[in-house]
Design an enzyme around this catalytic site. Structure first.
Site, short mmCIF file in Angstrom:
data_model
loop_
_atom_site.label_atom_id
_atom_site.label_comp_id
_atom_site.label_asym_id
_atom_site.label_seq_id
_atom_site.Cartn_x
_atom_site.Cartn_y
_atom_site.Cartn_z
N HIS B 213 -8.99 -0.54 26.47
CA HIS B 213 -10.26 -0.85 27.17
C HIS B 213 -9.89 -1.39 28.54
O HIS B 213 -9.42 -2.52 28.67
CB HIS B 213 -11.02 -1.88 26.32
CG HIS B 213 -12.30 -2.39 26.93
ND1 HIS B 213 -13.54 -1.97 26.50
CD2 HIS B 213 -12.53 -3.29 27.91
CE1 HIS B 213 -14.48 -2.60 27.19
NE2 HIS B 213 -13.90 -3.40 28.07
N CYS B 246 -17.98 -8.56 32.26
CA CYS B 246 -18.21 -9.63 31.31
C CYS B 246 -18.94 -10.78 32.00
O CYS B 246 -18.47 -11.30 33.01
CB CYS B 246 -16.87 -10.11 30.75
SG CYS B 246 -16.98 -11.59 29.73
N ASN B 255 -16.28 -1.23 33.95
CA ASN B 255 -15.35 -0.47 33.12
C ASN B 255 -14.85 0.75 33.89
O ASN B 255 -15.47 1.18 34.87
CB ASN B 255 -16.09 0.06 31.88
CG ASN B 255 -16.43 -1.03 30.88
OD1 ASN B 255 -15.65 -1.32 29.99
ND2 ASN B 255 -17.61 -1.64 31.03
#
Lengths: 317, 317
Positions: B213, B246, B255
């Site tokens: 990730h 976040c 991302n």
């Protein structure tokens, strides 16, 4: 090369800063000559050995860089820093030589259509002009570099035959042009293609004479740098703040960002000789200079070592 | 692996779409439940086999995702598509199980400080909660995944000891959690570090159970994917449009962008099974949905094969 081998000593990666040329050429806001000179003078104290400081093209085609003479004659010359001028033809070469450029960068596209769009002439006519420039340059203390633009793809023609790119490199070298740049003008390259083509070109051109010029149009700029470095390329163009783009290539966007590239190298352990904090500070002056945000990511995020203060609510847990 | 070997057959790269969770959680604009469901239903026809469709966290902490139950119970379930729910604790797990999530994704940070910032508890307390979730999940037809957040660096603590990350992976596996995600929560990873740590973890976790990730905070997201893929990783999180970040990690940004990743794979020849034109069209709906531009680059630049018309002045030369 194994990037995951802890003991490896990496070769130096040479970054040629191109923001004063490829970065500013597309800017709609006029940057004052004094500001250009100040930017270049700051860059030349940050550890770069090569700076593309401007171009000598028609002021009608690229009004943003119409002050090339003033820039080249007024920047501070520093031992060990080569100031490069992009030139499209023999007239531009004459202007650049009069302004004491250390190196001339000639440009032709691998794609006929893009060369016509960008240079307003066929590739064959470009090469005739290169011959004139080579003959002229012999009388001056100047080095020569020639760029194969759209070497990894053309926004009009799509795929570019790799044999054609290699053949252009051979032609440049046979003409007596030492330095070669492979340019991904509109960010169409991928790492597999880069590794394959750079390997072929490095069979003909020594690593110290080859430059890779990537744009980050589709997010692959730094991945392409690593792919090229892994097969032996050592010199890369990059622009402060990720500025840049070709006015005559639809869809073109910023060059790979210098400080993002230097950060990658610092984190991996590849030496560059460049002062990253100085570069970040300089990049953070660009939005005020240009009147808009820039694509660079490190100037926003900071380095990994720039840790954040722990919030009060965390201390209380 | 040699990316420059023409004959190579690449293994499939599995993209887990996380925009409905990691993408939307930080958005200040409320996205209607019906719009979330429509987005997920569109994604599940684009070729994804795994979609992180939401989270079951405190609605006070993440108000943007407070409609998890409605989303999970109203999306169209499609054979071959696993719908994952992020859960922070046993209460969230109960909600997710009631809403028929196919998989629970548990999250703890390698960094104590970030775990306290994000989960409001120590790592030890997180692991106790994981034990409760594992015991509960045994009674349901659900698979389990656990994420090591800040595995490549922490915005508060800086460097993270790789032995600690490996030890957490071992703990997760010993608890009976099959799936493991290594998360670069604030985009601090570099390709060399990725190759080294992923190699170590793949000695303990089969490739089909490991997810990487990455965030693109410092421009290295896709380079990190390639580094992980080269040493054997096969599954990657990505968010449509490059959304994400976040809320409890300063400096966090998007991302890696799904369509930029799929384009990279298409260009290199790595199969993904994902319909790229459909993805680009869907990504281009995001600015209207969210009220702002998104970081994705392909949705602006188009694919390499989307060539531009030749301008009239070129035809005239």
């Amino acid at each position: 090369m194994n990037f995951d081998n802890d003991d490896i000593q990496f070769d130096k990666l040479i970054v040629q800063e191109v923001a004063p040329r490829d970065g500013l050429q597309i800017e709609p806001t006029w940057v004052e000559t004094a500001d250009k000179i100040a930017l270049i003078d700051q860059l030349s104290t940050a550890g770069f050995t090569r700076i593309e400081a401007g171009s000598f093209v028609s002021p009608k085609a690229i009004p943003a860089l119409r002050d090339g003479e003033a820039v080249f004659t007024q920047i501070e010359r520093r031992a060990g820093v080569i100031f490069v001028a992009l030139v499209p033809n023999v007239k531009g070469a004459e202007r650049a030589l009069n302004a004491h450029a250390d190196e001339l960068n000639l440009v032709m596209s691998a794609s006929q259509t893009h060369n016509r769009a960008n240079m307003r002439m066929s590739c064959e006519a470009s090469l005739v002009g290169f011959g004139d420039i080579v003959r002229l340059a012999k009388h001056f203390p100047v080095s020569l570099n020639a760029t194969v633009a759209t070497a990894f793809g053309c926004p009009f023609e799509g795929k570019i035959d790799e044999d054609r790119v290699v053949s252009i490199v051979d032609t440049y070298r046979e003409m007596g042009i030492d330095g070669i740049t492979l340019a991904d003008t509109t960010g169409m390259a991928n790492p597999r293609q880069v590794a394959r083509l750079v390997k072929r070109v490095l069979q003909r051109v020594p690593a110290e004479a080859l430059t890779l010029h990537f744009h980050n149009t589709r997010g692959l700029g730094l991945a392409n740098v690593l792919a090229a470095y892994e097969v032996g390329a050592r010199r890369f163009d990059a622009a402060l703040g990720g500025l840049g783009g070709c006015p005559f290539a639809p869809g073109a966007s910023g060059n790979i960002c210098t400080e993002d590239l230097v950060n990658l190298c610092d984190e991996i352990g590849i030496p560059t000789g460049i002062d990253l904090p100085k570069l970040i500070a300089l990049s953070r002056t660009l939005p005020a200079l240009l009147g808009h945000d820039v694509p660079g990511q490190l100037m926003k995020a900071g380095r990994n070592c720039d840790v954040h203060p722990v919030p009060d609510y965390v201390r209380a847990i």
